[in-house]
Design an enzyme around this catalytic site. Structure first.
Site, short mmCIF file in Angstrom:
data_model
loop_
_atom_site.label_atom_id
_atom_site.label_comp_id
_atom_site.label_asym_id
_atom_site.label_seq_id
_atom_site.Cartn_x
_atom_site.Cartn_y
_atom_site.Cartn_z
N ILE A 51 0.88 -1.16 0.00
CA ILE A 51 0.00 0.00 0.00
C ILE A 51 0.93 1.22 0.00
CG2 ILE A 51 -0.21 -0.10 2.53
CD1 ILE A 51 -2.93 1.20 2.30
N SER A 52 0.72 2.12 -0.95
CA SER A 52 1.60 3.29 -1.08
C SER A 52 1.48 4.22 0.12
CB SER A 52 1.27 4.06 -2.36
OG SER A 52 1.54 3.29 -3.50
N GLN A 53 2.53 4.99 0.36
CA GLN A 53 2.48 5.96 1.45
C GLN A 53 1.38 6.99 1.17
OE1 GLN A 53 6.52 7.72 0.04
NE2 GLN A 53 5.79 9.13 1.60
#
Length: 207
Positions: A51-53
């Site tokens: 999950i991207s920042q």
């Protein structure tokens, strides 16, 4: 998270910030990771995916220049967090995930949040979803070796495509605009690092 990581880095679109305040990011990570869900970095979600920042999710969404009435295609559903952000901002989202367990988990969380304006398909995202196009905006959440021609073709006139392009280790975030006559123009953004975009018009699975 919103004030320090997003507003603090220059993203100030009111509707976008409001949605980030409302969507519970911790629901999209594994229970053991919930305490880290709002930290300033990517997190593993299983199946060798991440999950991207929060900032990257906000930046990519902001670059799409959404109006609220958009039909959006997302390539790489992953945890469903980016999907939830999009679904809270637009009319409808079509999202493609090649890994079935991730797609099923994302559907479960999206349903829990009553985000019912999302269609999820398991398949090769590099081929897009031609029967539902053209799309006002397309967002690719994995690193591509080049811009997939199929996705550019499914972009509506005036549409925007946001995609990380580069090698398998490092990419540059690009925004592609499609003019009324079909001409594509490219804008170059920040350096970034995503998992590889796997598919016929991306990286091969064994590359």
């Amino acid at each position: 998270m919103v004030q320090e990581q997003i507003v603090g880095r220059g993203i100030t679109t009111p509707r976008l910030l409001e949605v980030f305040q409302k969507v519970p990011r911790h629901l999209f990570v594994q229970e053991a990771m919930a305490v880290q869900a709002y930290s300033d970095g990517p997190l593993p979600i299983g199946e060798k995916q991440t999950i991207s920042q929060p900032y990257i999710v906000a930046l990519m969404t902001d670059l799409l220049e959404l109006t609220g009435n958009d039909h959006v295609l997302e390539i790489g559903t992953g945890s469903g967090y980016q999907t939830a952000i999009l679904a809270s901002l637009v009319r409808r989202v079509w999202t493609i995930e090649r890994i079935r367990p991730l797609a099923m988990q994302a559907r479960k969380v999206l349903d829990t949040l009553h985000l019912l304006n999302v269609n999820i398909k398991v398949g090769d995202g590099t081929l897009g979803w031609p029967e539902e196009g053209p799309f006002d905006a397309i967002l690719v959440t994995a690193g591509a070796p080049a811009i997939p021609e199929t996705l550019a073709a499914q972009l509506a006139p005036g549409g925007r495509l946001v995609i990380p392009v580069g090698d398998e280790a490092n990419q540059t975030l690009l925004r592609i605009r499609k003019a009324a006559d079909g001409t594509l123009t490219q804008e170059t953004g920040i350096g970034c690092r995503f998992v590889p975009l796997i598919g016929q018009q991306g990286w091969q699975l064994n590359s």
